[in-house]
Design a protein around this motif. Structure first.
Motif, PDB file in Angstrom:
ATOM      1  N   SER A   1      -4.327   3.804  -4.875  1.00  0.00           N
ATOM      2  CA  SER A   1      -5.412   4.275  -3.914  1.00  0.00           C
ATOM      3  C   SER A   1      -6.550   5.163  -5.025  1.00  0.00           C
TER       4      SER A   1
ATOM      5  N   GLY B   1      -0.347   4.356   3.415  1.00  0.00           N
ATOM      6  CA  GLY B   1      -0.105   2.747   3.295  1.00  0.00           C
ATOM      7  C   GLY B   1       0.049   2.078   4.676  1.00  0.00           C
TER       8      GLY B   1
ATOM      9  N   LEU C   1       0.736  -1.138  -0.008  1.00  0.00           N
ATOM     10  CA  LEU C   1       0.012   0.082  -0.120  1.00  0.00           C
ATOM     11  C   LEU C   1       0.800   1.089  -0.177  1.00  0.00           C
TER      12      LEU C   1
ATOM     13  N   GLY D   1      -3.078   2.156   6.633  1.00  0.00           N
ATOM     14  CA  GLY D   1      -3.874   1.179   6.057  1.00  0.00           C
ATOM     15  C   GLY D   1      -3.609  -0.336   6.469  1.00  0.00           C
TER      16      GLY D   1
ATOM     17  N   VAL E   1      -2.305   9.912  -1.192  1.00  0.00           N
ATOM     18  CA  VAL E   1      -3.613   9.256  -1.933  1.00  0.00           C
ATOM     19  C   VAL E   1      -3.905   9.771  -3.184  1.00  0.00           C
TER      20      VAL E   1
ATOM     21  N   SER F   1      -7.993   7.337   0.956  1.00  0.00           N
ATOM     22  CA  SER F   1      -7.255   6.468   2.057  1.00  0.00           C
ATOM     23  C   SER F   1      -7.395   5.124   1.751  1.00  0.00           C
ATOM     24  N   TRP F   2      -6.689   4.190   2.296  1.00  0.00           N
ATOM     25  CA  TRP F   2      -6.685   2.769   2.141  1.00  0.00           C
ATOM     26  C   TRP F   2      -7.689   2.232   3.102  1.00  0.00           C
TER      27      TRP F   2
ATOM     28  N   LYS G   1     -12.397   2.367  -1.040  1.00  0.00           N
ATOM     29  CA  LYS G   1     -11.005   1.679  -1.071  1.00  0.00           C
ATOM     30  C   LYS G   1     -10.807   0.333  -0.360  1.00  0.00           C
TER      31      LYS G   1
END
Length: 208
Positions: A74, A112, A41, A115, A45, A78-79, A84
């Motif tokens: 992404s 990431g 990740l 995430g 973003v 945001s993850w 997402k």
């Protein structure tokens, strides 16, 4: 999908018809046996942030002869946010169902990294291990082995706050390791290669 050893970029078609670019690194040994997968990740973003992320951090740090790497974009989310999060969950489930994957490790930097720990705490059945670098952390319990690296000089996400949160999280997670880095700041992602390598070694030693 025919998995060809080497590096490539594919475009996944989403249910809404949009394309989702994904970078892949496939080891030669996948032809004979299952391999562990790293879901990578990227930071930030914005639309195209996984190029440098892969080239300067993930590929140098991860043994691509042993691991498959998949690095989605992404695309301005945001993850851990919809849509997402749902996309990543669906992607991992499909990979586990149809590709010869033995275990799933999720790893990320900055957004990431945030995430990665989000998936480790909220989707424990999907994730076998997690590595987060320079992320933003919340009170959580991690069921899978989780390795977190944070620079003392981080300008974006406070090291002192991270230390307090993660020490509390360690009381709820017996396989959480927090590594402090005295010399690095947030905007030196490519200098974390050796630290990510050590994180991968630790994850290997602690996987079920």
């Amino acid at each position: 999908m025919d998995l060809k050893p080497g590096f490539s970029e594919i475009s996944l078609k989403l249910s809404n018809g949009n394309a989702w670019p994904v970078k892949l690194s496939i080891p030669q040994k996948i032809i004979e046996e299952k391999v562990p997968l790293v879901v990578a990740l990227h930071w930030a973003v914005s639309a195209n942030e996984n190029e440098e992320f892969m080239n300067c951090l993930m590929i140098p740090a991860i043994d691509t002869s042993r691991y498959m790497i998949i690095a989605p974009l992404s695309q301005f989310h945001s993850w851990w946010e919809d849509p997402k999060e749902r996309q990543v969950v669906r992607l991992i489930n499909l990979v586990k169902e149809f590709w010869p994957v033995s275990q799933v490790i999720i790893a990320g930097y900055s957004d990431g990294g945030t995430g990665a720990v989000h998936f480790a705490s909220n989707h424990p059945k999907l994730i076998d291990g997690a590595i987060a670098i320079a992320g933003y952390y919340r009170p959580a319990s991690y069921k899978a082995p989780t390795y977190i690296i944070h620079g003392v000089r981080d300008q974006l996400f406070s090291y002192s706050r991270s230390k307090i949160i993660l020490e509390k999280n360690q009381q709820k997670s017996d396989r959480l390791k927090f590594v402090s880095v005295e010399t690095l700041s947030h905007y030196e992602a490519c200098n974390y290669v050796n630290l990510l390598q050590k994180g991968m070694e630790w994850i290997e030693q602690n996987l079920d």
